[in-house]
Design a protein around this motif. Structure first.
Motif: not given
Length: 271
Positions: A93-97, A123-124, A131-132, A200-203
């Motif tokens: 669950l690392e991606v979700a969190h 990212l595609v 990639v999330l 992906p950039a946070d902003g």
């Protein structure tokens, strides 16, 4: 009742097997707060069919990171909003969190009902993979299944440690990669690097945060880019915890606002 209050709750089969109690709690919370149609697919094909036949219902996935990634890959073309109740072991669950989804089933289910839809970059790659969160090239080595040391193996290792001097720390493993960001060459095969990371950039804004890590000690080379291309001898890469490859060339392109996820209206504090 509005379309927002009509849910299609898809329960991943892994979640049903791993934590049936959390699944039951999440379904109870969702059904108490909205009109919820419950779907229990037994295969990826049934999972895909359920999403494609959702109509006006808002999809909610009960499952782990792999279930989330599967749903995003299926929904990203029409950018349909998605919600997740994370169910599974922490390592799954690392991606979700990391995206800000609450950790408990109750809090996540309440977020589905009361949260806000947030558009996120994606990212595609050129093989249609998504990639999330984090991308790492090459993939860090992962212990093989069943490779945990036995008691006797641990004892032998301890004896070797006691009778031999400690080895000198090995140098960082290097890789011959050609790295281009928006067409600008950041590294080439004649100057090996320790690796490349991106996310992906946070902003938002349609860019990825790219870092080329040097073979020697020193700060990484940082660049914001909309397109990242890595090529070189056969390499594997890790995207959101999944290892893919070997490949000799891969290009990732940032899709601005490429998908949408329901998140808490207030950021979830780190644990």
């Amino acid at each position: 009742m509005s379309d927002h209050d009509q849910l299609l709750v898809i329960v991943d089969p892994v979640a049903r097997r791993s934590d049936g109690e959390s699944v039951r709690i999440a379904k109870d919370v969702l059904s108490a707060g909205a009109e919820a149609k419950i779907c229990l697919p037994d295969s990826p094909e049934e999972f895909s069919r359920a999403l494609s036949r959702r109509g006006s219902r808002r999809p909610v996935v009960l499952g782990d990171d792999l279930a989330l990634l599967r749903a995003v890959a299926l929904l990203r073309r029409d950018r349909a909003p998605l919600a997740l109740v994370p169910i599974g072991p922490p390592g799954a669950l690392e991606v979700a969190h990391g995206l800000g989804v609450p950790r408990s089933a109750v809090a996540a289910a309440r977020t589905v009902l009361d949260g806000a839809v947030r558009s996120l970059d994606l990212l595609v790659d050129d093989s249609d993979g998504v990639v999330l969160g984090d991308l790492r090239v090459p993939a860090a080595p992962v212990p093989a299944a069943g490779s945990a040391p036995s008691v006797w193996g641990t004892c032998r290792s301890l004896v070797r440690t006691l009778v031999r001097p400690a080895p000198v720390a090995s140098s960082v493993r290097t890789h011959r990669l050609r790295v281009e960001a928006d067409g600008v060459l950041l590294a080439d095969v004649d100057a090996p690097v320790a690796g490349v990371t991106a996310r992906p950039a946070d902003g938002g804004g349609g860019t990825a945060e790219v870092a080329v890590h040097p073979a020697a000690a020193g700060a990484p080379l940082l660049r914001a880019a909309g397109v990242l291309t890595v090529s070189g001898p056969d390499f594997r890469y890790r995207a959101d915890g999944r290892v893919t490859g070997p490949v000799r060339r891969r290009t990732w392109t940032v899709r601005a606002d490429g998908w949408a996820l329901t998140l808490p209206r207030e950021p979830v504090p780190p644990v």
